[in-house]
Design a protein around this motif. Sequence first.
Motif, short mmCIF file in Angstrom:
data_model
loop_
_atom_site.label_atom_id
_atom_site.label_comp_id
_atom_site.label_asym_id
_atom_site.label_seq_id
_atom_site.Cartn_x
_atom_site.Cartn_y
_atom_site.Cartn_z
N ASP A 1 5.00 -4.94 -0.38
CA ASP A 1 4.89 -5.86 -1.51
C ASP A 1 3.55 -5.69 -2.22
OD1 ASP A 1 5.75 -8.34 -3.02
OD2 ASP A 1 3.88 -9.05 -2.13
N THR A 2 2.48 -5.47 -1.44
CA THR A 2 1.16 -5.26 -2.04
C THR A 2 1.17 -4.05 -2.95
OG1 THR A 2 -0.09 -6.35 -0.27
CG2 THR A 2 -1.23 -4.64 -1.53
N PHE A 3 1.79 -2.95 -2.50
CA PHE A 3 1.81 -1.74 -3.32
C PHE A 3 2.71 -1.89 -4.55
CE2 PHE A 3 -0.39 0.46 0.10
CZ PHE A 3 -1.21 1.31 -0.64
N GLU A 4 3.75 -2.72 -4.46
CA GLU A 4 4.55 -2.98 -5.65
C GLU A 4 3.71 -3.67 -6.73
OE1 GLU A 4 8.17 -5.06 -5.02
OE2 GLU A 4 8.88 -3.72 -3.42
N LYS A 5 2.86 -4.59 -6.31
CA LYS A 5 1.99 -5.28 -7.25
C LYS A 5 0.89 -4.34 -7.75
CE LYS A 5 2.70 -10.02 -5.62
NZ LYS A 5 3.91 -9.79 -4.84
N VAL A 6 0.36 -3.51 -6.86
CA VAL A 6 -0.67 -2.54 -7.26
C VAL A 6 -0.10 -1.58 -8.30
CG1 VAL A 6 -2.01 -0.54 -6.46
CG2 VAL A 6 -2.02 -2.67 -5.14
N ALA A 7 1.17 -1.19 -8.13
CA ALA A 7 1.81 -0.26 -9.07
C ALA A 7 1.84 -0.82 -10.48
CB ALA A 7 3.23 0.05 -8.60
N ALA B 1 1.16 8.35 -2.63
CA ALA B 1 1.68 9.62 -3.15
C ALA B 1 2.72 9.37 -4.23
CB ALA B 1 2.26 10.44 -2.01
N GLU B 2 3.61 8.40 -4.00
CA GLU B 2 4.64 8.09 -5.00
C GLU B 2 4.03 7.66 -6.32
OE1 GLU B 2 7.10 5.09 -3.31
OE2 GLU B 2 8.05 6.42 -1.84
N LEU B 3 2.88 6.98 -6.25
CA LEU B 3 2.24 6.46 -7.45
C LEU B 3 1.33 7.49 -8.13
CD1 LEU B 3 1.33 2.85 -6.24
CD2 LEU B 3 3.13 3.51 -7.84
N GLY B 4 1.21 8.68 -7.51
CA GLY B 4 0.45 9.75 -8.14
C GLY B 4 -1.01 9.84 -7.77
N TYR B 5 -1.40 9.14 -6.70
CA TYR B 5 -2.80 9.20 -6.26
C TYR B 5 -3.03 10.40 -5.36
CZ TYR B 5 -3.36 4.45 -8.02
OH TYR B 5 -3.41 3.35 -8.84
N SER B 6 -4.16 11.05 -5.53
CA SER B 6 -4.54 12.19 -4.70
C SER B 6 -5.53 11.76 -3.63
CB SER B 6 -5.18 13.30 -5.55
OG SER B 6 -4.22 13.87 -6.41
N ASP B 7 -5.42 12.38 -2.46
CA ASP B 7 -6.31 12.08 -1.34
C ASP B 7 -7.65 12.79 -1.58
OD1 ASP B 7 -7.57 11.67 1.06
OD2 ASP B 7 -5.89 12.33 2.30
N VAL B 8 -8.68 12.00 -1.87
CA VAL B 8 -10.00 12.57 -2.09
C VAL B 8 -10.72 12.80 -0.77
CG1 VAL B 8 -12.27 12.11 -3.13
CG2 VAL B 8 -10.19 11.54 -4.37
N GLY B 9 -10.40 11.98 0.22
CA GLY B 9 -11.01 12.13 1.53
C GLY B 9 -11.40 10.79 2.11
#
Length: 454
Positions: free
Chosen positions: A225-231, A279-287
């Motif tokens: 639910d948190t990530f749905e709101k973040v999206a 990943a679904e939202l298009g964020y890249s892992d910076v580290g």
Amino acid sequence: MDRELLIEKYNVPVPRYTSYPTVPFWGDQRPEAGDWLKVVKRTFDESNASKGISIYVHLPYCGKLCTYCACTKVITRNHGVEDQYIDALLKEWQIYLNTFQEQPIIRELHLGGGTPTFFNPENLKKLIIGLKKNAKLHPEHEFSFEGHPNNTTREHLQALYDVGFRRVSFGVQDFDPEVQRVINRPQSFETVKEVTLAAREIGYHSVNFDLIYGLPKQKLTSVSDTFEKVAELKPDRIAYYSYAHVPWKTKGQRIFTDADIPDSAGKRALYDLGNEKLAELGYSDVGMDHFSLPHDELFIAREARRLHRNFMGYNTSHTELLIGLGASSISDAKYAYAQNVKLIKAYEEASMKNELDLEKGYFLSDEDVIVKRAILDITCRRELLFTDDLKAYLPASINEELQVLADEGIIIVNDEKLVVTDLGMIFLRNIAKLFDNKLRAAKSGGDNMFSKSI
């Protein structure tokens, strides 16, 4: 080996490597201020003209206690503390200005806490104007601050924008009301949305959300639910942190029972779900828990191989000198570290006498400087060259240990260099640990010093 089995294998206590050596290995000796300032001057002379300097300001006051928090803070509703503390900060800054003997070039400035937005907007402007007064700004300077959504007003955002801030980080943690209740941080999605949109309307080009997994009462449904709101809000950066349960250090965490906190399998599931959503939202892992969208400067800096890591976390340029101002603040002068006294009264008394009161510090050996550089290469550039000076300090077992990681697909390694794979980004702390000679020599192995890697 299966990814989940690897996570289970490497989910052990490991430093976050905001410094090397890490703070628990600095020892208890209090450095002399004069000795520390000599190292500051050396580092300043070597790097100010080419790279500029960074400043971290610790603003320790909070209106109420967030029980999950392990930061140095003071809980108060008395805003009368603001003026005296800011005066002390500017007095401390003057000590460093006197040491530099020429104008510093400010490349990065970050306000952390505590809760920086506990301070009223005019006082924050007064602070920043005072810091900038006898300094130059780097053409690509970046000013950022941490804001609590509940008390970051439009006036805060506008005042800090007016003095140069273009990046803000909001502590969101989790939107689930039950999780917010138990960590004593209730804040609605509408509040976070309002302050996020206000920042963008004013002109901030980078908004970060801090999210935490492994919190008390947290479940897969709450993270989803948190990530749905973040999206819906799509911040430019996200820090997806592991909750560090260290009740022996933080009294507020002692109200949680083991039954409140997800077990190892449950926490890994929360971690996996978060990574899947990112990943679904298009964020890249910076580290090391940091993710960004491709347009953000953090991603651009990673691609350009100019990321740096220090006590402020990941930053977009490599300055050699970080000056920490305020009670408990830590400075990094390349060849040494120093931490201010944590008690605010003692800090203010020293500053008003034009003195530094250092609680602890560490002067790096030649070996430490080389190993520090190696760990930064791993955590920031995903690559390490095995130079002759580094080889002189590698343990006898290192080749065998690196080969295990290579066989597991975490790194690619040969006689000349190590490269971190995409899979290996999850295990950056574990890779860096192999080069941590101080940790190797510790009898405890760090079990009671550091949080687990996942």
